[in-house]
Design a protein around this motif. Structure first.
Motif, PDB file in Angstrom:
ATOM      1  N   PRO A   1      40.755  40.456   8.340  1.00 16.02           N
ATOM      2  CA  PRO A   1      39.395  40.090   8.117  1.00 16.02           C
ATOM      3  C   PRO A   1      38.572  41.408   7.969  1.00 16.02           C
TER       4      PRO A   1
ATOM      5  N   TYR B   1      29.429  36.262  16.555  1.00 19.17           N
ATOM      6  CA  TYR B   1      29.290  35.113  17.264  1.00 19.17           C
ATOM      7  C   TYR B   1      29.883  35.135  18.691  1.00 19.17           C
ATOM      8  N   ASP B   2      30.277  36.273  19.211  1.00 17.32           N
ATOM      9  CA  ASP B   2      30.960  36.391  20.328  1.00 17.32           C
ATOM     10  C   ASP B   2      29.812  36.884  21.481  1.00 17.32           C
ATOM     11  N   THR B   3      29.921  36.261  22.688  1.00 18.49           N
ATOM     12  CA  THR B   3      29.224  37.063  23.626  1.00 18.49           C
ATOM     13  C   THR B   3      29.520  38.210  24.111  1.00 18.49           C
ATOM     14  N   GLY B   4      30.861  38.114  24.278  1.00 20.49           N
ATOM     15  CA  GLY B   4      31.265  39.376  24.679  1.00 20.49           C
ATOM     16  C   GLY B   4      32.742  39.584  24.375  1.00 20.49           C
ATOM     17  N   ILE B   5      33.120  41.060  24.021  1.00 21.26           N
ATOM     18  CA  ILE B   5      34.336  41.224  23.376  1.00 21.26           C
ATOM     19  C   ILE B   5      35.047  42.500  23.978  1.00 21.26           C
ATOM     20  N   ASP B   6      36.421  42.495  23.960  1.00 22.10           N
ATOM     21  CA  ASP B   6      37.035  43.437  24.593  1.00 22.10           C
ATOM     22  C   ASP B   6      38.207  43.655  23.810  1.00 22.10           C
ATOM     23  N   ILE B   7      38.576  44.649  22.917  1.00 20.51           N
ATOM     24  CA  ILE B   7      39.348  44.595  21.836  1.00 20.51           C
ATOM     25  C   ILE B   7      39.928  46.193  21.660  1.00 20.51           C
TER      26      ILE B   7
ATOM     27  N   GLU C   1      32.229  39.889  14.390  1.00 25.68           N
ATOM     28  CA  GLU C   1      32.428  39.184  15.630  1.00 25.68           C
ATOM     29  C   GLU C   1      31.047  38.875  16.225  1.00 25.68           C
TER      30      GLU C   1
ATOM     31  N   TRP D   1      28.739  43.493  25.075  1.00 28.76           N
ATOM     32  CA  TRP D   1      28.246  42.376  25.630  1.00 28.76           C
ATOM     33  C   TRP D   1      26.940  42.129  24.729  1.00 28.76           C
ATOM     34  N   LYS D   2      26.496  40.855  24.371  1.00 31.27           N
ATOM     35  CA  LYS D   2      25.536  40.693  23.747  1.00 31.27           C
ATOM     36  C   LYS D   2      24.371  40.504  24.813  1.00 31.27           C
TER      37      LYS D   2
END
Lengths: 410, 230
Positions: A120, A207-213, A205, A231-232
């Motif tokens: 992606p 559209y995510d409210t939160g991510i942890d990558i 990303e 975090w959005k």
């Protein structure tokens, strides 16, 4: 339209991506592209690039392990920019997998499978050749961080520093409309390529409210992963951190709320700077249809496709997307060939004494002006029919406002 | 193709009332009523003062490639995902709001879907812990075009210590490998509720029954009522 191939130096294909509605690359052709490169190498030379009437081919080797090759049919591209794309793709591979897995390959089939997670982001990079409508940033082209200048910046920096300290990290930034509005001092010590990879990943990303990558920093930490957490805060703003194993994503959510709840009104106010991306009390000349200013010292860029939010500009027949494409093409055409970034040691042109500090381009429906001054490069899009000396004067004033005005810090 | 749960608490048609409509309207973008809004964590749809907000964390599990990302994307109003299968890296949280009326009181449900890729979770231990820790329910994605996704659910059920488990069923137009009857028998045997994913989430007609059932089920469990139909 473009093809991108990646092969191990032993000749095994790792992946192929393509951009545009084009048929898959036939295997014999992939083999030939690899073969001609390898053959040159055995003769003690290095094949860097070649071109036909409308196609460019660029090869580049990385970490003595794999080779990337891009075949592109776009006449506005130069080998400088294609090489840049290959570098970005290679950084993406390290960013997701870490250098160790790429260099010490134990199982090539496993590596091929693992590399799929990069698709992606690699596709986003290739998309930069012909960007989608909603892309407003220039980072993939410039390597610099896109910023937004808002009056609330110093307040945000204060909150961000306290917040980052309380969660045990030194790397944090606040983004408004996908542009950095404030960052911790250490955030800016990250390498440009790392900041760019993070920016590109976050744009995928959204559209995510939160991510942890888990990610690797290609320059600073290619072997030990960090956690990229975001975090959005509101629909259009988010806070992003680089963390170690703790605190957990859920704990971070609580902390984000604790620190940022009181700044909600300020965030909304900062969001209103968009799409001019500068404080609303700063007005630019009406002939400035869009601009891109790069600070080469700080590696940041400020840009706007609609600098006149309230009053509108004189020639609104150009849509934002069209203006963006014109500026991008202008950048690709001149930077590295006709004009060099201030302080740049690498020059794309053959004789650096011929590199100018200023470029004018006049077309039927619009004019373009680029100017190098101090540590800045500014690109401005104007309506057609204005004299060059007048353009120069507006560009100089615009640059002065955007870089020296008290309220316009970035 | 019916979900196997009956509503215990929720009024199924409340979202059609003027009060319900007022909140539902806010879930969509103002300039495009076909796109769901993506709220940040500092904001929520505006509701009458005193309205109760019920936050539900839902951990999403499923066999690698069964369609977890697609499921959550569909449920949060972004139906198009990357073409072809790409392993998800790390943890992805998506918040979705749904208003409902429970025992004549308006509630705003905040559903937090926590999703992660299977292989990445194996590589980094913290990921699955973070997704399941303190969750109110666990959803296992079952893809009707892939038999093994049900086998995965079966094996996972043994190891899961979580008490509230449900199945999210992804339908398929061709090559159905898990038939309706088999699915309902399985669910009955395991005492599991299952929810078919709405075919068109942009249409409230499909989205509303799904969220009503889901919120009702998780809410009932928190209030120690076992649905009769199971």
């Amino acid at each position: 339209m473009a093809y991108l191939t990646c092969q191990s130096l032993s000749g095994l294909p790792l992946f192929i991506r393509r951009k545009g509605d084009i048929p898959p690359l036939p295997f014999p052709l992939v083999a030939s592209l690899n073969g001609v490169y390898t053959y040159t190498k055995t003769q003690g030379a290095e094949l860097e690039n070649t071109c036909s009437e409308n196609t460019f081919v660029v090869w580049k080797e990385y970490h003595d392990t794999y080779m990337l090759c891009i075949v592109a049919t776009d006449t506005s591209l130069t080998t400088v920019h294609l090489k840049h794309i290959l570098d970005l793709v290679s950084h993406t591979m390290v960013f997701y997998l870490g250098l160790e897995e790429l260099v010490n390959v134990k199982n090539i089939e496993r590596l091929k499978k693992d590399l799929k997670v990069c698709y992606p982001l690699i596709d986003t990079i290739l998309d930069g050749l012909n960007p989608k409508e909603d892309l407003e940033e220039f980072c993939d082209l410039t390597d610099y961080t896109d910023v937004l200048s808002c009056p609330e910046r110093s307040t945000f920096e204060g909150i961000l520093n306290c917040f980052a300290e309380s969660v045990g990290t030194v790397f944090g930034c606040l983004r408004v409309r996908s542009k950095v509005a404030a960052a911790t001092p250490n955030w800016w010590t990250l390498d440009s390529v790392e900041l760019l990879q993070i920016q590109l990943l976050l744009s995928n990303e959204r559209y995510d409210t939160g991510i942890d990558i888990p990610i690797y920093l290609p320059v600073r930490s290619p072997k030990i992963p960090f956690r990229l957490v975001q975090w959005k805060l509101t629909q259009n703003s988010d806070v992003c951190l680089l963390c170690g194993p703790t605190p957990s994503l859920a704990d971070l959510e609580k902390e984000v709320k604790r620190f940022w709840r009181s700044a909600f009104a300020l965030l909304k106010s900062a969001e209103s700077c968009y799409p001019a991306n500068i404080p609303s009390d700063i007005t630019l000349d009406k002939n400035v249809l869009s601009y891109l200013v790069m600070n080469t010292e700080k590696r940041r860029s400020l840009s706007s496709l609609s600098p006149h939010t309230t009053s509108g500009d004189v020639h609104s027949h150009l849509t934002s997307v069209r203006k963006r494409d014109i500026l991008r093409t202008f950048y690709k055409t001149i930077v590295g060939t006709m004009i060099d970034l201030p302080g740049s040691t690498q020059t794309g042109s053959e004789d650096s004494s011929q590199v100018s500090k200023e470029v004018f381009m006049n077309f039927e429906y619009y004019s373009l002006h680029a100017l190098v001054s101090d540590v800045y490069l500014i690109l401005v899009l104007y309506p057609s029919g204005l004299h060059n000396h007048y353009l120069r004067s507006i560009t100089r004033t615009t640059l002065k406002i955007l870089t020296h005005e008290k309220n316009c810090k970035w | 193709m019916e979900n196997n749960t009956a509503l215990k608490y929720l009024n199924p048609d409340w979202y059609k009332t003027p009060e319900g409509e007022l909140i539902v309207q806010q879930l969509y973008c103002p300039n495009n009523n076909k796109v769901l809004k993506h709220f940040g964590i500092l904001e929520h749809p505006s509701i009458a003062p005193g309205t109760r907000e019920v936050v539900l964390k839902i951990g999403v599990l499923g066999k690698a490639g069964s369609g977890k990302t697609k499921t959550i994307s569909v449920l949060s109003g972004k139906p198009t995902v990357f073409p072809g299968y790409i392993e998800t890296i790390g943890i992805h949280v998506k918040n979705v709001y749904w208003p409902a009326q429970i025992q004549a009181k308006t509630c705003l449900f905040k559903l937090q879907f926590w999703e992660s890729g299977e292989s990445c979770s194996k590589r980094y231990n913290y990921i699955s812990t973070a997704c399941l820790e303190k969750s109110d329910a666990v959803a296992i994605v079952v893809n009707r075009a892939d038999r093994t996704s049900l086998d995965y659910a079966d094996s996972k059920l043994d190891s899961l210590i979580h008490s509230v488990v449900m199945l999210f069923v992804m339908d398929t137009d061709h090559d159905v490998q898990i038939h309706d009857q088999e699915l309902s028998q399985y669910a009955k045997r395991k005492r599991l509720p299952f929810f078919y994913l709405p075919p068109h989430t942009l249409d409230l007609k499909y989205l509303a029954p799904f969220y009503n059932s889901l919120c009702d089920f998780v809410f009932s469990n928190q209030h120690k009522v076992i649905p009769d139909s199971l």
